[in-house]
Design a protein around this motif. Structure first.
Motif, PDB file in Angstrom:
ATOM      1  N   THR A  55      84.810 -46.670 -49.988  1.00 13.70           N
ATOM      2  CA  THR A  55      83.824 -45.590 -49.930  1.00 13.70           C
ATOM      3  C   THR A  55      83.099 -45.490 -51.270  1.00 13.70           C
ATOM      4  OG1 THR A  55      85.421 -43.939 -50.684  1.00 13.70           O
ATOM      5  CG2 THR A  55      85.276 -44.329 -48.305  1.00 13.70           C
ATOM      6  N   ASN A  56      82.061 -44.666 -51.315  1.00  8.17           N
ATOM      7  CA  ASN A  56      81.337 -44.446 -52.563  1.00  8.17           C
ATOM      8  C   ASN A  56      82.242 -43.819 -53.615  1.00  8.17           C
ATOM      9  OD1 ASN A  56      78.322 -45.074 -52.050  1.00  8.17           O
ATOM     10  ND2 ASN A  56      78.875 -43.855 -50.271  1.00  8.17           N
ATOM     11  N   SER A  57      83.082 -42.889 -53.185  1.00  7.05           N
ATOM     12  CA  SER A  57      83.977 -42.224 -54.122  1.00  7.05           C
ATOM     13  C   SER A  57      84.983 -43.203 -54.718  1.00  7.05           C
ATOM     14  CB  SER A  57      84.722 -41.079 -53.421  1.00  7.05           C
ATOM     15  OG  SER A  57      85.612 -40.431 -54.300  1.00  7.05           O
ATOM     16  N   GLU A  58      85.577 -44.052 -53.883  1.00  8.53           N
ATOM     17  CA  GLU A  58      86.560 -45.024 -54.368  1.00  8.53           C
ATOM     18  C   GLU A  58      85.925 -46.034 -55.316  1.00  8.53           C
ATOM     19  OE1 GLU A  58      89.466 -45.038 -50.393  1.00  8.53           O
ATOM     20  OE2 GLU A  58      87.899 -46.542 -50.657  1.00  8.53           O
ATOM     21  N   ILE A 401      86.854 -36.294 -69.932  1.00  4.95           N
ATOM     22  CA  ILE A 401      87.459 -35.802 -68.696  1.00  4.95           C
ATOM     23  C   ILE A 401      86.395 -35.626 -67.617  1.00  4.95           C
ATOM     24  CG2 ILE A 401      88.720 -33.875 -67.644  1.00  4.95           C
ATOM     25  CD1 ILE A 401      90.043 -33.416 -70.358  1.00  4.95           C
ATOM     26  N   THR A 402      85.272 -35.006 -67.970  1.00  4.78           N
ATOM     27  CA  THR A 402      84.207 -34.805 -66.981  1.00  4.78           C
ATOM     28  C   THR A 402      83.504 -36.117 -66.652  1.00  4.78           C
ATOM     29  OG1 THR A 402      82.788 -34.115 -68.821  1.00  4.78           O
ATOM     30  CG2 THR A 402      83.809 -32.390 -67.520  1.00  4.78           C
ATOM     31  N   LEU A 403      83.423 -37.024 -67.628  1.00 10.94           N
ATOM     32  CA  LEU A 403      82.871 -38.342 -67.334  1.00 10.94           C
ATOM     33  C   LEU A 403      83.732 -39.088 -66.315  1.00 10.94           C
ATOM     34  CD1 LEU A 403      81.824 -39.543 -70.901  1.00 10.94           C
ATOM     35  CD2 LEU A 403      80.293 -39.139 -68.981  1.00 10.94           C
ATOM     36  N   LEU A 404      85.032 -38.826 -66.340  1.00 11.49           N
ATOM     37  CA  LEU A 404      85.950 -39.484 -65.414  1.00 11.49           C
ATOM     38  C   LEU A 404      85.828 -38.945 -64.002  1.00 11.49           C
ATOM     39  CD1 LEU A 404      88.397 -41.379 -64.906  1.00 11.49           C
ATOM     40  CD2 LEU A 404      89.860 -39.462 -65.559  1.00 11.49           C
ATOM     41  N   LEU A 409      83.774 -37.448 -57.618  1.00 12.79           N
ATOM     42  CA  LEU A 409      83.561 -36.232 -56.840  1.00 12.79           C
ATOM     43  C   LEU A 409      82.201 -36.256 -56.154  1.00 12.79           C
ATOM     44  CD1 LEU A 409      85.030 -33.442 -59.178  1.00 12.79           C
ATOM     45  CD2 LEU A 409      86.040 -34.409 -57.104  1.00 12.79           C
ATOM     46  N   THR A 410      81.189 -36.723 -56.864  1.00  9.20           N
ATOM     47  CA  THR A 410      79.861 -36.826 -56.255  1.00  9.20           C
ATOM     48  C   THR A 410      79.849 -37.905 -55.176  1.00  9.20           C
ATOM     49  OG1 THR A 410      78.926 -36.193 -58.389  1.00  9.20           O
ATOM     50  CG2 THR A 410      77.418 -37.072 -56.754  1.00  9.20           C
ATOM     51  N   GLY A 411      80.576 -39.014 -55.410  1.00  9.73           N
ATOM     52  CA  GLY A 411      80.679 -40.047 -54.386  1.00  9.73           C
ATOM     53  C   GLY A 411      81.342 -39.540 -53.128  1.00  9.73           C
ATOM     54  N   LEU A 412      82.337 -38.654 -53.276  1.00  6.39           N
ATOM     55  CA  LEU A 412      82.975 -38.043 -52.114  1.00  6.39           C
ATOM     56  C   LEU A 412      81.985 -37.196 -51.335  1.00  6.39           C
ATOM     57  CD1 LEU A 412      85.624 -37.502 -50.551  1.00  6.39           C
ATOM     58  CD2 LEU A 412      86.044 -35.587 -52.128  1.00  6.39           C
TER      59      LEU A 412
END
Length: 490
Positions: A55-58, A401-404, A409-412
């Motif tokens: 998926t995009n998120s993965e 942390i936010t870069l990670l 999250l957006t991909g999900l």
């Protein structure tokens, strides 16, 4: 005596001359090889997604881990440089980066790619880049600002060249062979590290850091243990070790500044929040363009356009912000650049035509130039220079942390809605809210400060938020250079 004294002084001052310019050239290459490298990951996004049926998120976890480790590994790099020196750290980073990409070409799953290309290559890039910046600090004193500005052009060159090279090689030989060749290219970081030889003084001693394990008072403690020290001595030693650990944590992660300095607190929270949306277009712009019918080669060209414009705009932005008129007001310029970056994303929402995307890249690049030129200058404005290194350590760790978590999250969200427009909606919301938060909060702090000054009431927190209205004095050559200056890939 005068000739001998002059010769000794010349030998004792290798900075700003001779081999220093070769070190600067190596630093430019290092920044292009390390900070510029993540810009090409979006080119492989669609192929990796199809290869591993993900998926995009993965799929987005791969570039997220790489960028997060590249930013958040600063304190670890600082310890490495302090123990073994910047030359060793640069060469070790180049070796790790190469091993990570070569191993990635044999990966059978995305989870393996997270470790090889994400963790190992990201950590190696962090070591090479940040230790290379430290080497510049040793070789340049008078021209240190110019050297850092010239070295930062390597980032823009990397942004320009890596996507074009990646797309060409991907079309010719596939992503596995491309990653294998990338491993060989990144090995050139070791060559750059070899150029960064330790600074040698007239006496023949090296301007390097202490030998591994050498700590003040350590030998005395060992002697006490060998002589059969009593239990109170052991307890005292354990207490001293705890204190040393706390001091090391305080040195590299300045939580006390975060709690006491309101300006630093607001700025760190704002930038950390901003970074969650700042990186999204770099990850998803190419797959978004391809999904909307843009040819793959032209889609890769979009990232190169951003990097090419940055080469020219970033130095101009740095010169403009350095003008006396903006002293004490750079935070508002920074907030304006973040706001422009957020508003530019609506161009992608309105149209996905290639001409519209070029306009978007031009505006985004201008905004990025302002953010990149001002990020650390604003931090210097709100934090005292003697604590800048430790304040920057916490700053980079929090933003990593936010870069990670931002791209996955957006991909999900994209996987759920099957609509790439939500990438740019999310990025706009995060960037605009961060810009308004920082701008309005600093404005409120300014008003509060003025009210206290007019009422002649002393500040409750003298170490809190304040701007340095006078420029920082240049560091004398007799003073020691900081072990590591953390710099990120903004």
């Amino acid at each position: 005596m005068s000739r001998g004294g002059a010769a000794a002084r010349g030998a004792a001052k290798p900075q700003d001359r001779g081999w220093a310019w070769m070190v600067l050239f190596a630093a430019v290459l290092l920044q292009g090889l390390t900070l510029g490298f993540p810009s090409c990951i979006g080119v492989f996004f669609t192929d990796l997604q199809h290869e591993f049926q993900a998926t995009n998120s993965e799929t987005s976890w791969f570039p997220s881990i790489m960028v997060a480790v590249l930013h958040g590994g600063g304190p670890l790099c600082s310890i490495l440089v302090k123990r073994f020196g910047y030359r060793f750290a640069v060469m070790l980073g180049g070796l790790l980066s190469s091993v990570g990409m070569v191993s990635s070409s044999f990966c059978k799953s995305l989870s393996q790619l997270y470790i090889t290309a994400g963790l190992i290559t990201g950590l190696g890039s962090c070591f090479s880049f940040q230790a290379g910046v430290t080497a510049l600090g040793h070789y340049f004193v008078r021209w240190q600002t110019l050297a850092n500005a010239m070295a930062s052009t390597g980032v823009s060159l990397g942004f320009t060249l890596w996507p074009l090279l990646s797309q060409y090689m991907l079309d010719e030989m596939g992503w596995r062979n491309t990653f294998l060749i990338f491993g060989g290219i990144l090995l050139n970081c070791c060559v750059c590290g070899a150029i960064m030889r330790p600074v040698q003084l007239a006496s023949g001693s090296l301007l390097q850091l202490p030998r591994p394990g050498e700590e003040p008072g350590r030998r005395a403690e060992d002697a006490q243990l060998s002589n059969g020290a009593s239990s109170p001595h052991l307890k005292l030693q354990q207490q001293n070790r705890k204190t040393a650990c706390f001091q090391m944590l305080q040195k590299y992660l300045a939580f006390d500044i975060f709690c006491q300095n309101k300006g630093y607190q607001i700025y760190t929270i704002g930038v950390t929040w901003m970074m969650m949306g700042f990186v999204l277009p770099h990850v998803y712009l190419v797959p978004y363009a391809i999904q909307n019918g843009v040819e793959e080669r032209r889609a890769a060209l979009l990232i190169s356009i951003i990097g090419f414009i940055n080469i020219f705009i970033r130095p101009l932005t740095g010169l403009l912000s350095g003008h006396r008129v903006f002293t004490g007001r750079r935070i508002y310029l920074f907030s304006l650049a973040v706001l422009l970056c957020g508003l530019s994303n609506f161009i992608c929402v309105i149209s996905a035509e290639f001409s519209s995307l070029i306009i978007y890249c031009i505006i985004l690049s201008i905004a990025m130039s302002g953010i990149g030129a001002l990020t650390f200058q604003v931090l210097m404005d709100v934090v005292e220079m003697d604590r800048f290194s430790s304040a920057l350590g916490l700053f980079t760790v929090l933003e990593s942390i936010t870069l990670l978590i931002g791209p996955p999250l957006t991909g999900l969200l994209v996987d759920i809605t099957n609509d790439f427009h939500y990438v740019f909606y999310t990025s706009s919301f995060l960037l605009i809210s961060a810009a308004l938060f920082m701008g309005l909060s600093f404005c409120a702090l300014e008003r509060k400060k003025k009210l206290k000054e007019t009422s002649k009431v002393p500040l409750d927190n003298p170490s809190g938020y304040q701007y340095n209205d006078t420029p920082t004095e240049p560091q004398s050559e007799s003073q020691s250079t900081p072990a590591v200056v953390y710099v990120t890939s903004i």
